[in-house]
Enzyme design. Structure first.
Site, short mmCIF file in Angstrom:
data_model
loop_
_atom_site.label_atom_id
_atom_site.label_comp_id
_atom_site.label_asym_id
_atom_site.label_seq_id
_atom_site.Cartn_x
_atom_site.Cartn_y
_atom_site.Cartn_z
CB SER A 78 -6.93 20.36 -45.59
OG SER A 78 -6.46 21.53 -45.05
CE LYS B 133 -6.55 16.46 -41.67
NZ LYS B 133 -7.14 17.45 -42.78
CB SER C 37 -4.42 20.09 -42.66
OG SER C 37 -5.88 19.71 -42.96
#
Lengths: 480, 76
Positions: free
Chosen positions: A183, A83, A159
């Site tokens: 997330s 990420k 996210s």
């Protein structure tokens, strides 16, 4: 001869076994992952940066090391994604924002990235997120809109959007995510993969752009619970550069999880079940699907009890006050000087931290302590707590962008566990009538991720929801 | 308002939020301000409820200050 497996159908741990059996190579796995990205990334918006050449070099090194008898563990030679809120020396970190100083983390690896490299993982690139791991996308900003492989008209969740969508699409076998209010688990739920939020402090956060300092958790998304356990073992453990990371032994059960055997692999495990967060507007498939998942746990030998999670709504409020206050402390200078560079969702939400007083923040921490205390009493009677992970499925982009930034997350049941710090695992448990994934959530006592992984693995031994492949990705699948 | 009058029990949320944003040095646009007012009105009763939890009355916050923390710096 059976058809060759693909990065779609392989799990991380089955790929690791195939590597050691000489049935595939890291270069073949990585090439397949790259080709899958070539085929699908334009439609799915998984990557912010791809490191194809670097990944292939790392894969060749992994193959050579394994051939020479140097085995770094289950991540050795496995293509994974990171990420883009974690620093990595091979490329810039954006946090999917125009705001983050491009020199932050430049040329450096986050502690988790250091550990992944040391474990021999093949990092294929940096993945889409929500801006600073918060809220929803903004089509006005120059970043990809991540799409759900199960239905590209829908949002893959956030996210850790690229992490969830990319695992579901076979663009890598696992990915790093972060979880402050859900997330890791939200994209895992919406994309039909497994996601493990470790105990707060289990994994060091240094080198990861913060959202809520006392809430942020780094952890894995992968196809199976067993994969998540192997991944967590590689990134867990204290580090003096991170004041929140806790010195606790990493359970051997994460990497040396025995194969599920016998009719009752969960015999002696007490599971508390609650439906207290369910409501009238839930997707109608959630209740029967959750009931079936609980029946499956019971069928695996678990004893099932009804429980109530204490101070549920209040604890979520405490989490929101904490997150908005901590995030605003980080973003205040930029929100004052260049607000227009932030995503619309953050501009409409982040300033609210200024509307909470210092006393409100401290009171939120007192409530978190009360909840931890009350929850420990519940965990005196059960070993795990099971809930539906969400009462909704992946929302359409129309819903996501309609202006009510967080309302699409109203039916997601993840934030409580961030507030109390306990580990939580989500695993796919079925689909709704529209063919979108639904998930079971299991939570455990702090630092008992090994039990979570064992229970998730047993559940996935009895079910195959985690192996279902989105049609779009299956069509593009490349043999490894 | 005379000294004997009770202050309004429902403050003007917009004015309150404007004051807090100004004090923080933030200047939301009209649409952002409207969204913030909506969120504030949704959140404030929950925040007040944090103070009404009896078990929290004598609880210590989940904050720990370390006199001797690990001082190594990532990225240094």
């Amino acid at each position: 001869m059976a058809a060759p497996e693909t990065t779609q159908t392989l799990t991380l741990t089955s790929a690791a076994a195939a590597l050691r059996a000489g049935e595939t190579t890291s270069v073949a796995l990585t090439t397949a992952a790259i080709e899958q990205a070539e085929a699908l990334d334009e439609a799915l918006g998984v990557y912010l940066a791809r490191f194809d050449d670097y990944a292939l070099e790392r894969a060749a090194t992994a193959d050579a090391e394994l051939a020479a008898g140097r085995d770094r563990g289950p991540l050795h030679g496995i293509p994974i994604g990171v990420k883009d809120i974690l620093a990595m020396a091979e490329g810039p970190t954006t946090a999917q924002s125009l705001v983050l100083d491009p020199t932050w983390g430049e040329g450096k690896d986050a502690i988790v990235v250091e550990r992944l490299k040391a474990a021999g993982a093949v990092i294929t690139g940096k993945l889409t997120t929500m801006e600073f791991a918060c809220a929803v996308p903004d089509p006005e900003k120059p970043f990809p809109l991540p799409r759900n492989p199960w239905d590209t008209d829908t949002w893959p969740g956030g996210s850790s959007s690229g992490s969830g969508a990319g695992v579901a699409a076979g663009m890598f076998l696992a990915a790093v995510g972060t979880d402050t209010g859900g997330s890791i688990r939200i994209p895992a739920i919406f994309c039909g993969v497994s996601g493990l939020m470790p105990t707060f402090g289990r994994v060091p956060n240094a080198g990861c752009a913060p959202l809520g300092y006392s809430l942020d958790h780094i952890g894995p998304l992968a196809r199976s619970a067993r994969d998540c356990g192997a991944f967590l073992a590689a990134i867990a453990g204290a580090d003096p550069r991170d004041p929140y990371a806790v010195e606790r032994p990493v359970p051997g059960g994460l990497t040396e999880l025995p194969a599920v055997e016998g009719d009752a692999p969960l015999a002696g495990v007490r599971v508390g079940v609650t439906r207290q967060m369910m409501a009238d507007g839930d997707d109608p498939a959630v209740a029967p699907t959750f009931d079936a998942a609980v029946d499956a746990l019971r069928g695996l030998g678990a004893e099932v009890f009804e429980v109530v999670i204490p101070h549920y709504d209040l604890t979520i409020t405490a989490m929101m006050v904490t997150c908005m206050s901590e995030a605003l402390a980080y973003h205040m200078p930029d929100l004052r000087s260049r607000p227009g560079d932030f995503f619309r969702a953050l501009r409409e939400m982040q300033p609210l931290g200024a509307a909470f007083s210092g006393a409100d923040y401290v009171q939120a921490q007192r409530v978190r302590r009360v909840s931890q205390r009350a929850l420990a009493e519940v965990f005196a009677g059960v070993d795990l707590i099971a809930t539906p992970a969400a009462s909704v499925v992946s929302p359409t982009y129309e819903q996501v962008l309609d202006g009510a930034s967080l309302s699409v997350l109203d039916g997601v049941h993840t934030a409580y566990w961030d507030a109390v710090g306990n580990p939580a695992l989500v695993v796919p448990m079925g689909f709704n009538d529209g063919g979108l994934p639904l998930s079971l959530q299991l939570a455990a006592r702090p630092f008992e991720e090994d039990l979570l992984v064992r229970a998730g693995d047993a559940f996935q031994h009895a079910t195959d929801w985690h192996l279902r492949v989105p049609p779009l990705a299956a069509e593009a699948a490349v043999a490894a | 308002m005379s000294a004997n009058e009770t202050p309004p029990t429902t403050p003007d949320t917009g004015a309150l939020l404007d004051a807090m944003m100004t004090a923080a040095g933030l200047a939301p646009s009209e649409s952002e301000r409207a969204a913030l007012i909506t969120m504030y009105e949704q959140f404030r009763p929950g925040v007040e409820a944090l103070y009404a939890l009896p078990e929290a009355r004598y609880e210590s916050p989940a904050l720990v200050f370390q006199a001797a923390p690990p001082l190594a710096v990532w990225g240094a």
